[in-house]
Write a protein that holds these residues in place. Structure first.
Motif, short mmCIF file in Angstrom:
data_model
loop_
_atom_site.label_atom_id
_atom_site.label_comp_id
_atom_site.label_asym_id
_atom_site.label_seq_id
_atom_site.Cartn_x
_atom_site.Cartn_y
_atom_site.Cartn_z
N ALA A 37 6.36 -1.10 1.25
CA ALA A 37 5.66 -0.41 2.33
C ALA A 37 4.15 -0.48 2.16
CB ALA A 37 6.12 1.05 2.39
N GLN A 38 3.68 -0.73 0.93
CA GLN A 38 2.25 -0.86 0.69
C GLN A 38 1.71 -2.24 1.05
OE1 GLN A 38 1.09 0.42 -3.26
NE2 GLN A 38 2.75 1.93 -3.35
N GLY A 39 2.62 -3.20 1.28
CA GLY A 39 2.20 -4.57 1.57
C GLY A 39 2.73 -5.54 0.55
N PRO A 40 2.25 -6.78 0.54
CA PRO A 40 2.74 -7.78 -0.41
C PRO A 40 2.51 -7.41 -1.87
CG PRO A 40 1.51 -8.83 1.36
CD PRO A 40 1.29 -7.36 1.50
N VAL A 41 1.48 -6.56 -2.09
CA VAL A 41 1.16 -6.10 -3.45
C VAL A 41 1.16 -4.58 -3.44
CG1 VAL A 41 -0.52 -6.16 -5.32
CG2 VAL A 41 -0.26 -8.16 -3.83
N GLY A 42 1.98 -3.99 -4.32
CA GLY A 42 2.04 -2.53 -4.42
C GLY A 42 1.38 -2.02 -5.68
N TRP A 43 1.23 -0.70 -5.74
CA TRP A 43 0.56 -0.04 -6.86
C TRP A 43 1.62 0.77 -7.60
CZ3 TRP A 43 -3.29 -0.70 -9.80
CH2 TRP A 43 -3.99 0.33 -10.43
N ALA A 44 1.78 0.50 -8.90
CA ALA A 44 2.87 1.11 -9.65
C ALA A 44 2.38 1.53 -11.03
CB ALA A 44 4.03 0.12 -9.78
N GLU A 45 3.25 2.24 -11.75
CA GLU A 45 3.05 2.55 -13.17
C GLU A 45 4.25 2.02 -13.94
OE1 GLU A 45 0.28 6.50 -13.81
OE2 GLU A 45 2.45 6.73 -13.79
N LEU A 46 3.99 1.24 -14.99
CA LEU A 46 5.05 0.76 -15.86
C LEU A 46 5.43 1.79 -16.91
CD1 LEU A 46 3.70 -2.87 -16.43
CD2 LEU A 46 5.39 -2.10 -14.75
#
Length: 412
Positions: A37-46
């Motif tokens: 939903a954020q686009g081709p690149v998302g923001w995450a935490e590993l």
């Protein structure tokens, strides 16, 4: 009035999707949907406090995998920003091996690995798999019940790989425990990394002193002139990369087969190949879900997002399943690599044929020995191991008609 945000604005306002939560193992599709939903690149935490860019679009993934001028595999600039006790450090820290190298060093390490694995003939590898299956079925056959994760898929890979790497069967538990802890990335990750490291160091020390007919000895004698330290880190990579993902590929495929009675009957009758189930897993439950880790060499605009240097750019192979399904539907064939589970570009998996042979032969041989396997737990109630990097069942309990196995015989 409707406000339309740019991709960068939407991205910057998004909370990171936390892949270290228990919920990710239970329902990864929900997390991947939030990332897409954020686009081709998302923001995450590993892990807590360890952010990463997650690439969830196939074209964007290919752009990362194939562009070694913009993206590097070397994590050392990132490592300088991470706490020493980070639970993902064991899986992501730099080591002088083919996975974390670029350019000439990568070519040197990769060529040596390809050369020694090419010396493993398919018929020889097949025989090693058949032997391992016989050993394991002889243990669980008389009971009429088993866990196909803990008693088959994982010990299978320990038997096969220890055999290839010149270690006795008795070393399997050490390999299983060390790698399992490190892969899950939890509180025991550092302990697992240390255990696995000792395992590999002891192996290379033994082979340095006395060669054998095995992969580490061939690496030590390869014309590339790898030092014992370099051989240690290539073995650290290949033994781990061969064990965990292949064990998960076997168990995930078995869960799909046994969870579908029609599928299982067509398989045991020979009407449908095991490869169909393996391909389905590579698309929908790929064993390494988020382990295509790269780093922008310098800040760069990429598919609408400004990527900072020293922040992991992770190709989310698991997230590509939903995106691929929208484009291709559910019909698959063995050559369909839209899942990208083998990677692409310079770091494409160099031993995928070995992995496919192990997985398909193991499942075929098991179902020949035990043709009436029946799942004890419905597939939608199976549980999964935690961790941001893999898709791995905790257990796959089954029942079957008890059978005593002659280790010297073959299934009839």
């Amino acid at each position: 009035m409707t406000t339309h945000l740019s991709a960068q604005e939407a991205f910057s306002r998004s909370a990171p999707v936390r892949l270290w939560e228990d919920g990710f193992a239970r329902d990864p599709d929900r997390y991947y949907a939030a990332l897409r939903a954020q686009g081709p690149v998302g923001w995450a935490e590993l892990a807590p406090g360890v952010p990463a860019y997650l690439v969830t679009d196939r074209q964007a993934a290919l752009d990362v995998l194939r562009d070694d001028s913009t993206f590097s595999h070397d994590p050392r600039p990132w490592e300088a920003t991470v706490a020493d006790d980070s639970p993902v450090l064991g899986m992501m820290r730099w080591r002088p091996n083919a996975l974390f190298a670029d350019g000439d060093a990568h070519i040197r390490y990769r060529t040596a690995l390809i050369d020694v694995f090419d010396m493993v003939e398919p018929h020889d590898l097949r025989a090693r798999v058949h032997r391992a299956v016989r050993v394991l079925v002889s243990r669980m056959g008389p009971r009429g019940e088993a866990d196909l994760v803990g008693e088959f898929a994982r010990p299978l890979m320990a038997l096969v790989l220890n055999n290839l790497f010149g270690l006795p069967d008795s070393y399997g538990d050490r390999l299983n425990q060390g790698l399992g802890k490190m892969m899950e990335g939890g509180a025991q990750a550092a302990e697992g990394e240390a255990e696995y490291g000792r395992y590999v160091l002891e192996l290379i020390a033994a082979k340095t002193e006395q060669r054998g007919d095995d992969l580490p000895s061939r690496l030590l004698d390869h014309p590339a002139g790898l030092t014992p330290d370099e051989v240690t880190w290539q073995v650290f990579l290949t033994l781990g990369a061969g064990y965990e993902p292949t064990a998960n590929l076997v168990s995930n495929a078995l869960s799909r087969i046994l969870g579908n009675a029609t599928f299982y009957s067509t398989l045991t009758s020979g009407a449908r190949p095991v490869m169909d189930a393996v391909v389905e897993v590579l698309h929908h439950e790929t064993p390494l879900t988020n382990y295509g880790v790269y780093y922008a060499r310098k800040p760069v605009s990429f598919h609408g997002v400004w990527l900072r240097a020293a922040v992991p750019v992770v190709v989310a192979f698991g997230a590509l399943a939903g995106e691929s399904e929208q484009r291709h539907g559910s019909v698959r064939h063995p050559g369909d690599a839209s899942h990208l589970s083998w990677g692409a570009g310079p770091h494409t998996c160099p031993v995928k044929q070995h992995v496919l042979l192990i997985a398909t032969e193991a499942i075929e041989r098991l179902t020949q020995w035990l043709p009436d396997l029946e799942p004890v737990v419905p597939r939608d109630r199976l549980t999964w191991r935690p961790g941001p990097f893999h898709r791995s069942l905790t257990a796959l309990p089954v029942r079957f008609s008890p059978r005593t196995i002659d280790l010297a015989g073959d299934p009839t």
